[in-house]
Design a protein around this motif. Structure first.
Motif, PDB file in Angstrom:
ATOM      1  N   LEU A  80       2.657  -0.421   7.923  1.00  0.00           N
ATOM      2  CA  LEU A  80       1.837   0.429   7.053  1.00  0.00           C
ATOM      3  C   LEU A  80       0.505  -0.246   6.723  1.00  0.00           C
ATOM      4  O   LEU A  80      -0.549   0.397   6.742  1.00  0.00           O
ATOM      5  CB  LEU A  80       2.601   0.741   5.758  1.00  0.00           C
ATOM      6  CG  LEU A  80       3.577   1.908   5.805  1.00  0.00           C
ATOM      7  CD1 LEU A  80       4.405   1.956   4.527  1.00  0.00           C
ATOM      8  CD2 LEU A  80       2.855   3.227   6.008  1.00  0.00           C
ATOM      9  N   TYR A  81       0.581  -1.529   6.416  1.00  0.00           N
ATOM     10  CA  TYR A  81      -0.652  -2.278   6.113  1.00  0.00           C
ATOM     11  C   TYR A  81      -1.590  -2.263   7.314  1.00  0.00           C
ATOM     12  O   TYR A  81      -2.794  -2.048   7.181  1.00  0.00           O
ATOM     13  CB  TYR A  81      -0.316  -3.714   5.707  1.00  0.00           C
ATOM     14  CG  TYR A  81      -1.532  -4.533   5.325  1.00  0.00           C
ATOM     15  CD1 TYR A  81      -1.926  -4.629   3.996  1.00  0.00           C
ATOM     16  CD2 TYR A  81      -2.287  -5.198   6.287  1.00  0.00           C
ATOM     17  CE1 TYR A  81      -3.047  -5.376   3.639  1.00  0.00           C
ATOM     18  CE2 TYR A  81      -3.404  -5.935   5.944  1.00  0.00           C
ATOM     19  CZ  TYR A  81      -3.780  -6.022   4.618  1.00  0.00           C
ATOM     20  OH  TYR A  81      -4.904  -6.742   4.271  1.00  0.00           O
ATOM     21  N   ALA A  82      -1.032  -2.477   8.503  1.00  0.00           N
ATOM     22  CA  ALA A  82      -1.849  -2.534   9.724  1.00  0.00           C
ATOM     23  C   ALA A  82      -2.497  -1.184  10.010  1.00  0.00           C
ATOM     24  O   ALA A  82      -3.672  -1.112  10.393  1.00  0.00           O
ATOM     25  CB  ALA A  82      -0.982  -2.965  10.900  1.00  0.00           C
ATOM     26  N   LEU A  83      -1.751  -0.104   9.838  1.00  0.00           N
ATOM     27  CA  LEU A  83      -2.285   1.224  10.101  1.00  0.00           C
ATOM     28  C   LEU A  83      -3.453   1.559   9.175  1.00  0.00           C
ATOM     29  O   LEU A  83      -4.388   2.257   9.566  1.00  0.00           O
ATOM     30  CB  LEU A  83      -1.183   2.283   9.945  1.00  0.00           C
ATOM     31  CG  LEU A  83      -0.164   2.362  11.088  1.00  0.00           C
ATOM     32  CD1 LEU A  83       1.020   3.247  10.695  1.00  0.00           C
ATOM     33  CD2 LEU A  83      -0.809   2.877  12.365  1.00  0.00           C
ATOM     34  N   ARG A  84      -3.391   1.022   7.951  1.00  0.00           N
ATOM     35  CA  ARG A  84      -4.445   1.358   6.992  1.00  0.00           C
ATOM     36  C   ARG A  84      -5.610   0.372   6.993  1.00  0.00           C
ATOM     37  O   ARG A  84      -6.771   0.760   6.857  1.00  0.00           O
ATOM     38  CB  ARG A  84      -3.857   1.445   5.586  1.00  0.00           C
ATOM     39  CG  ARG A  84      -4.912   1.748   4.525  1.00  0.00           C
ATOM     40  CD  ARG A  84      -4.410   2.577   3.414  1.00  0.00           C
ATOM     41  NE  ARG A  84      -5.500   3.236   2.706  1.00  0.00           N
ATOM     42  CZ  ARG A  84      -5.339   4.018   1.655  1.00  0.00           C
ATOM     43  NH1 ARG A  84      -4.138   4.269   1.207  1.00  0.00           N
ATOM     44  NH2 ARG A  84      -6.373   4.586   1.065  1.00  0.00           N
ATOM     45  N   TYR A  85      -5.316  -0.918   7.134  1.00  0.00           N
ATOM     46  CA  TYR A  85      -6.360  -1.926   6.907  1.00  0.00           C
ATOM     47  C   TYR A  85      -6.694  -2.763   8.139  1.00  0.00           C
ATOM     48  O   TYR A  85      -7.237  -3.852   8.002  1.00  0.00           O
ATOM     49  CB  TYR A  85      -5.931  -2.862   5.769  1.00  0.00           C
ATOM     50  CG  TYR A  85      -5.774  -2.175   4.437  1.00  0.00           C
ATOM     51  CD1 TYR A  85      -6.873  -1.636   3.776  1.00  0.00           C
ATOM     52  CD2 TYR A  85      -4.522  -2.058   3.847  1.00  0.00           C
ATOM     53  CE1 TYR A  85      -6.733  -1.001   2.544  1.00  0.00           C
ATOM     54  CE2 TYR A  85      -4.374  -1.431   2.621  1.00  0.00           C
ATOM     55  CZ  TYR A  85      -5.477  -0.905   1.976  1.00  0.00           C
ATOM     56  OH  TYR A  85      -5.338  -0.279   0.757  1.00  0.00           O
ATOM     57  N   LYS A  86      -6.387  -2.273   9.328  1.00  0.00           N
ATOM     58  CA  LYS A  86      -6.645  -3.071  10.530  1.00  0.00           C
ATOM     59  C   LYS A  86      -8.110  -3.480  10.630  1.00  0.00           C
ATOM     60  O   LYS A  86      -8.427  -4.641  10.898  1.00  0.00           O
ATOM     61  CB  LYS A  86      -6.253  -2.277  11.776  1.00  0.00           C
ATOM     62  CG  LYS A  86      -6.580  -3.016  13.074  1.00  0.00           C
ATOM     63  CD  LYS A  86      -6.424  -2.121  14.284  1.00  0.00           C
ATOM     64  CE  LYS A  86      -6.897  -2.845  15.546  1.00  0.00           C
ATOM     65  NZ  LYS A  86      -6.843  -1.968  16.741  1.00  0.00           N
ATOM     66  N   LYS A  87      -9.017  -2.543  10.431  1.00  0.00           N
ATOM     67  CA  LYS A  87     -10.446  -2.838  10.580  1.00  0.00           C
ATOM     68  C   LYS A  87     -11.025  -3.539   9.366  1.00  0.00           C
ATOM     69  O   LYS A  87     -11.975  -4.310   9.474  1.00  0.00           O
ATOM     70  CB  LYS A  87     -11.213  -1.536  10.849  1.00  0.00           C
ATOM     71  CG  LYS A  87     -11.043  -1.023  12.267  1.00  0.00           C
ATOM     72  CD  LYS A  87     -12.124  -0.033  12.630  1.00  0.00           C
ATOM     73  CE  LYS A  87     -12.109   0.271  14.108  1.00  0.00           C
ATOM     74  NZ  LYS A  87     -13.201   1.189  14.506  1.00  0.00           N
ATOM     75  N   GLU A  88     -10.450  -3.291   8.199  1.00  0.00           N
ATOM     76  CA  GLU A  88     -10.995  -3.880   6.972  1.00  0.00           C
ATOM     77  C   GLU A  88     -10.628  -5.340   6.811  1.00  0.00           C
ATOM     78  O   GLU A  88     -11.389  -6.108   6.219  1.00  0.00           O
ATOM     79  CB  GLU A  88     -10.507  -3.089   5.756  1.00  0.00           C
ATOM     80  CG  GLU A  88     -11.037  -1.659   5.692  1.00  0.00           C
ATOM     81  CD  GLU A  88     -10.567  -0.947   4.449  1.00  0.00           C
ATOM     82  OE1 GLU A  88     -10.408  -1.610   3.399  1.00  0.00           O
ATOM     83  OE2 GLU A  88     -10.339   0.275   4.510  1.00  0.00           O
ATOM     84  N   SER A  89      -9.447  -5.725   7.295  1.00  0.00           N
ATOM     85  CA  SER A  89      -9.007  -7.105   7.054  1.00  0.00           C
ATOM     86  C   SER A  89      -8.254  -7.654   8.261  1.00  0.00           C
ATOM     87  O   SER A  89      -7.054  -7.908   8.195  1.00  0.00           O
ATOM     88  CB  SER A  89      -8.102  -7.152   5.816  1.00  0.00           C
ATOM     89  OG  SER A  89      -6.956  -6.320   6.022  1.00  0.00           O
ATOM     90  N   PRO A  90      -8.950  -7.870   9.395  1.00  0.00           N
ATOM     91  CA  PRO A  90      -8.269  -8.397  10.585  1.00  0.00           C
ATOM     92  C   PRO A  90      -7.707  -9.804  10.388  1.00  0.00           C
ATOM     93  O   PRO A  90      -6.660 -10.139  10.945  1.00  0.00           O
ATOM     94  CB  PRO A  90      -9.372  -8.378  11.658  1.00  0.00           C
ATOM     95  CG  PRO A  90     -10.660  -8.363  10.889  1.00  0.00           C
ATOM     96  CD  PRO A  90     -10.380  -7.607   9.637  1.00  0.00           C
ATOM     97  N   VAL A  91      -8.391 -10.622   9.585  1.00  0.00           N
ATOM     98  CA  VAL A  91      -7.910 -11.986   9.346  1.00  0.00           C
ATOM     99  C   VAL A  91      -6.606 -11.963   8.559  1.00  0.00           C
ATOM    100  O   VAL A  91      -5.625 -12.632   8.906  1.00  0.00           O
ATOM    101  CB  VAL A  91      -8.974 -12.815   8.588  1.00  0.00           C
ATOM    102  CG1 VAL A  91      -8.416 -14.193   8.241  1.00  0.00           C
ATOM    103  CG2 VAL A  91     -10.241 -12.951   9.427  1.00  0.00           C
TER     104      VAL A  91
END
Length: 258
Positions: A80-91
């Motif tokens: 769920l985190y990856a689907l929402r924040y992949k571009k915002e927080s790749p690190v």
């Protein structure tokens, strides 16, 4: 005494049913507490419905470190985190991948990366999290101001908004769900769009219990349209992850053949 004897069989039957319900609820409460499902569920709802990447990262990290959280729950949170924040927080996402790999014996980050490849932000055309369209952003802000009755049920599937749009005649492709009538009067003709009384929704790949609940609530609202929900299967998280693993294996096999 005679009345008691007459009603005793009914009383005994009710007593057995109550005992079954108490036993069932007790066992469910035990599982919920052991797996920390209330914390997991609240975090999932926050990930799906509210912004705040920093708070989301902290919450997911804490649950990944919690020994009581199961492997499947850890995977679902990272997904769920990856689907929402992949571009915002790749690190930060890479940190969660590493944490998941070290904490989960069965599920590895490769499954999360596969779902991103299939349904990541670059692949999605719709506004899944309601943070692109101005109307959805305003709706989410209004919901945040008013609050929700239950933090565990604040998420609404996209199907709910679709049904609302159909009921209000605001769906973009309104012709596809309307009946066109041509009324002849002498030498003139009048075309009327009539909203249907029943709409059948069939979801290829599977429908969920939450979507079923949304359909039931929409039908209970007496909008004038009755919705009928169908799907190739009824999904829960285990079934979804199993299907995802099978799709990943097929993709690997196809790549190997090529």
């Amino acid at each position: 005494m005679a009345k008691f004897v007459d009603k005793y069989p009914e009383y005994k039957k009710m007593h057995v049913n109550v005992s079954k319900h108490v036993t069932l609820v007790t066992e469910m409460s035990k599982i919920v507490e052991e797996r920390k499902l209330m914390l997991v569920s609240e975090t999932e709802q926050e990930l799906a419905c509210n912004g705040g990447q920093v708070a989301a990262f902290e919450a997911v990290t804490n649950l990944l470190n919690n020994e009581s959280v199961s492997d499947i729950d850890r995977l679902r949170l990272v997904m769920l985190y990856a689907l929402r924040y992949k571009k915002e927080s790749p690190v930060q996402l890479m940190q969660l991948f590493n944490k998941l790999a070290s904490r989960s014996a069965k599920y590895k980050p490769g499954l999360v990366q596969f779902v991103l490849k299939q349904a990541g932000v670059d692949k999605r055309t719709g506004d899944l999290f309601g943070n692109r369209d101005l109307l959805n952003i305003a709706r989410n802000m209004a919901r945040g101001v008013k609050g929700v009755e239950n933090v565990y049920t604040q998420h609404q599937p996209l199907l709910f908004q679709t049904m609302e749009s159909i009921s209000k005649g605001q769906l973009r492709d309104v012709e596809s769900i309307s009946i066109i009538l041509c009324i002849l009067s002498g030498s003139s003709a009048k075309i009327i769009l009539v909203m249907p009384q029943e709409v059948v929704i069939f979801i290829v790949g599977g429908t969920t219990y939450e979507e079923s609940r949304s359909v039931a609530l929409q039908n209970a609202s007496n909008s004038g349209i009755r919705f009928i929900l169908g799907g190739s299967v009824v999904l829960n998280s285990k079934r979804f992850l199993k299907d995802l693993e099978e799709a990943q294996m097929i993709a690997r096999s196809s790549t190997a053949v090529i």
